[in-house]
Design an enzyme around this catalytic site. Structure first.
Site: not given
Ligand code: ARG
Length: 460
Positions: A153, A275, A281, A288, A315, A320, A323
């Site tokens: 605590h 600072s 400081k 942080e 899909y 997309q 990523k």
């Molecule tokens: N650039 C697309 C992604 O990152 C690749 C796959 C695309 N496939 C499609 N049928 N448009 O997901």
């Protein structure tokens, strides 16, 4: 690429919106690796001629080499990395290049590329965490006898050692490596390549061959799942978020410890800033920022989970978006670990201040109660007497160490001269010899276990 069906985008903002090359170009090596194995399989199965397969494989090798050396630029107008490599291949070897995409789709291609990319990055991150574990273990070794207050605590609770405290983080980071390994293990189980667009293919492909060439245990069992599964990214991102959470907790302590209120540590100048207006400081900016960047990685995890929520099979272009989220988590974690380990390695623990803080706050009250228990009193009664002693001390501006034996005896005649030794900080720490406890011998065992972990990792 769309010739035959569509004229392509006329609107350049739609083109930009749709394009992923600016961020998926970092998977070029994985994309090429997948294509090389796919071409080899097509050749072996007689789906394309052996000569064509060889020509494709050689040209892909050259493209990889050129990209590695920076001799080939990514075309910003390509839709994504898969289209770019294929277009480049066709530019170099003409119509043969167009044969590569037989019995494949970008849907299984991208599902493969991310897996390959993340398993590489996962290995690098494991190594960075190991570096931090090494730094912490060495620091713990140096300061295994440095007594400091242990808190619950945020109140001083019982004395511990700085070494013990640091080894708690080593336990967390060892688990983190385990969590990443678990995620990587599952990521490399099932190869999506050959799932094609969604339903498999009419060609006589050998998915077992590509799976094993690419280092997977087997091809995925269901092609719909193969192209639409991103569980592996979520799992890995959750493991990354957990590492960040640990770094953030540690950051918080580093920030507190470097304040004037604590001054348990001094950060090296290289990992703190001044600072612009307050000359006194020295700010723990790195810690942080590590704490702050934890939010990003949580955000990345939520992005992945939310992006997949409600997506029908198989899909969908939404995917997309996986990523940038997972790449950001990778980048953020790597960047944070790279700063964190040297920041911890160079920080200077100020043992006197830790010891002084441990001497305040009746941190040895439990030991005083335990003393009475060892003299035969039930713990609850001992607890009560000690509580009265503490209240007496507060009233009279004393601490347990400065009470006279006579004052002790007024509360209980079980107290003898040996009480002073029993409530000393050194005794309090070093009698906690239970497994995992704070005593020197227990912490040494923790350090040995960590060193075994480090050796086993490095021998792998
Ligand atoms: N650039 C697309 C992604 O990152 C690749 C796959 C695309 N496939 C499609 N049928 N448009 O997901």
């Amino acid at each position: 690429m769309w010739a035959g069906r569509s004229d392509g985008f006329v609107d350049s903002s739609a083109d930009d919106f749709n394009s992923s090359i600016k961020f998926d170009k970092r998977m070029y090596a994985e994309d090429i690796k997948g294509s090389v194995c796919h071409a080899a399989m097509l050749g072996k199965q007689g789906i394309i001629s052996a000569d064509d397969a060889q020509l494709i494989i050689n040209a892909l090798g050259e493209i990889l080499n050129d990209l590695d050396k920076g001799q080939l630029e990514f075309d910003p107008n390509a839709e994504d990395i898969h289209m770019f490599i294929e277009a480049e291949l066709t530019k170099r070897i003409g119509d043969t290049g167009k044969r590569l995409h037989t019995a494949r789709s970008r849907n299984d291609q991208v599902a493969l590329d991310i897996r390959l990319y993340l398993s590489n990055e996962g290995e690098k991150i494991k190594r960075l965490i190991l570096e931090l574990i090494k730094v912490l273990t060495n620091k713990a070794k140096t300061h295994k006898g440095a007594i400091m207050p242990g808190y619950t605590h945020m109140q001083r609770a019982q004395p511990i050692t700085f070494g013990h405290h640091l080894m708690a983080y080593v336990s967390m980071f060892m688990r983190d490596i385990g969590r990443i390994e678990d995620a990587l293990m599952r990521m490399k189980q099932e190869c999506p390549l050959g799932s094609c667009a969604l339903s498999g293919t009419t060609y006589d492909t050998d998915r077992h061959m590509t799976a094993s060439l690419l280092g997977f245990e087997k091809p995925c069992d269901n092609s719909l799942d193969g192209v639409s599964d991103r569980d592996f990214a979520i799992e890995l991102c959750a493991a990354f978020a957990t590492v960040m959470m640990h770094l953030s907790r540690f950051s918080e302590e580093i920030i507190l410890w470097s304040s004037w209120e604590f001054k348990f540590i001094e950060l090296d100048d290289a990992y703190s800033t001044g600072s612009s207006i307050m000359p006194q400081k020295k700010n723990p900016d790195m810690a942080e920022l590590a704490r702050g960047k934890t939010a990003r990685v949580y955000g990345d995890l939520i992005t992945l989970l939310t992006m997949l929520k409600g997506l029908p099979l198989a899909y969908n272009k939404d995917m997309q978006e996986d990523k940038e989220a997972i790449f950001d988590a990778v980048d953020t974690l790597k960047m944070t670990l790279r700063v964190f380990a040297p920041m911890v390695a160079t920080m200077r623990p100020i043992e006197e201040n830790m010891y002084r803080a441990a001497g305040k706050g009746f941190i040895n009250a439990t030991d005083c109660a335990d003393y009475l228990v060892k003299k035969g009193l039930p713990f609850r009664s001992a607890y009560k007497i000690t509580g009265q002693l503490v209240a007496y001390c507060i009233e009279n501006s004393k601490v347990l160490e400065t009470l006279s034996l006579e004052e002790y005896k007024r509360m209980s005649d079980l107290f003898e001269g040996d009480v002073y030794d029993a409530i000393s900080l050194e005794r309090a720490v070093n009698s906690r010899t239970s497994y995992g406890g704070t005593s020197l011998s227990s912490v040494e065992r923790q350090i040995e276990r960590a060193e075994r972990f480090i050796r086993a990792f490095e021998e792998e």
